[in-house]
Design an enzyme around this catalytic site. Structure first.
Site, PDB file in Angstrom:
ATOM      1  N   HIS A 184       0.839  -1.199   0.000  1.00 53.70           N
ATOM      2  CA  HIS A 184       0.000   0.000   0.000  1.00 53.70           C
ATOM      3  C   HIS A 184       0.877   1.254   0.000  1.00 53.70           C
ATOM      4  CE1 HIS A 184      -3.291  -2.486   2.159  1.00 53.70           C
ATOM      5  NE2 HIS A 184      -3.775  -2.170   0.965  1.00 53.70           N
ATOM      6  N   CYS A 241      -3.060   0.349   9.679  1.00 56.80           N
ATOM      7  CA  CYS A 241      -4.142  -0.526   9.195  1.00 56.80           C
ATOM      8  C   CYS A 241      -5.042  -1.055  10.303  1.00 56.80           C
ATOM      9  CB  CYS A 241      -3.573  -1.672   8.392  1.00 56.80           C
ATOM     10  SG  CYS A 241      -2.290  -2.547   9.239  1.00 56.80           S
TER      11      CYS A 241
END
Ligand code: CIR
Length: 259
Positions: free
Chosen positions: A165, A252
């Protein structure tokens, strides 16, 4: 400061199935109890920083569901339900939808393409949307138009090849400063920001998390912690050994906003 003034966060407890979480390289399964310990310390650190938690139950069916950040974007009063690019994670969006409906006045939904929250960096100069193996160009475009509806601005950038990411490689430390891996800094997307590069061998520390006056940093990256302390930040280090086995970091594990 106000940009980092969070007082609410959603977290989801880990399930035993976390051992089957997605990973790019298999360095062994994470230990369930170890993940729980890391998550518990993380939750306490959020609370210590002034955040009230909305705690959701484990979902055995979705090994990666504890990484709630990937399912939605949260703002003051509104949220956007995303569509994870990983097939095994797609259903996580439906699971978090009722919680978004309870906590936000307006909830928009990404209908086209795919996008995961780990690819979205909030900055005072707009939201950076990393196009990656999880967030496709169609999803990034659709997300930009949803952001426009909320009066916000998004721009698509490239997540470096092989990086899960965008935020695996960067985090915003203050309104003008980004902690960033040299490989992401080389793409020059942060022109105009002050960049603190992660020292060699400490790239995994780039996914830090600024919450109010604190910055949460993965433990075991002493040179990064020292750089951040020198920059005047209050550093809180947290173990991420088990969650790192499934490519996860600190951002996250929660979805944060100011209520
Ligand atoms: C995945 O591959 O989707 C999970 N194992 C890790 C997700 C980490 N998410 C994030 O950094 N935002």
């Amino acid at each position: 400061m106000s940009f980092f003034a969070f007082n609410r966060a959603i977290i989801r407890h880990a399930s035993h199935s976390v051992a089957d979480g997605l990973r790019a390289v298999d360095a062994g399964a994470p230990d369930f109890e170890g993940v729980q310990r890391e998550q518990y310390a993380y939750a306490r650190a959020l609370e210590d920083a002034g955040v009230t938690l909305v705690e959701l139950p484990a979902l055995e069916r979705y090994p990666d569901a504890l990484f709630v950040e990937d399912t939605a974007l949260a703002f003051n009063g509104s949220a956007i339900l995303l569509k994870p690019g990983a097939a095994t994670r797609r259903g996580e969006a439906d699971e978090i939808a009722p919680t978004l409906a309870q906590n936000f006045k307006y909830v928009l939904k990404l209908e086209e393409g795919t996008a995961e929250g780990g690819d979205v960096l909030f900055t005072p100069r707009g939201l950076f949307i990393g196009v990656s193996a999880r967030t496709n160009p169609q999803g990034a475009r659709a997300l930009m138009s949803l952001l426009n509806k909320l009066g916000l601005h998004g721009r698509a950038v490239s997540t470096p090849a092989g990086v899960l990411h965008l935020k695996s490689d960067c985090s915003l430390l203050d309104e003008d400063t980004v902690l960033c891996t040299p490989r992401l800094a080389a793409s020059e997307i942060f022109e105009g920001f002050r960049i603190i590069p992660t020292p060699p061998g400490e790239e995994a520390a780039a996914n830090a998390l600024r919450i109010n006056e604190s910055v949460l940093v993965s433990r075991g990256y002493p040179r990064t912690a020292e750089l951040l302390e020198k920059a005047g930040l209050t550093v809180v280090t947290l173990a991420t050994v088990e969650i790192a086995k499934i490519d996860a970091g600190l951002s996250c594990l929660s979805l944060r906003w100011r209520a």
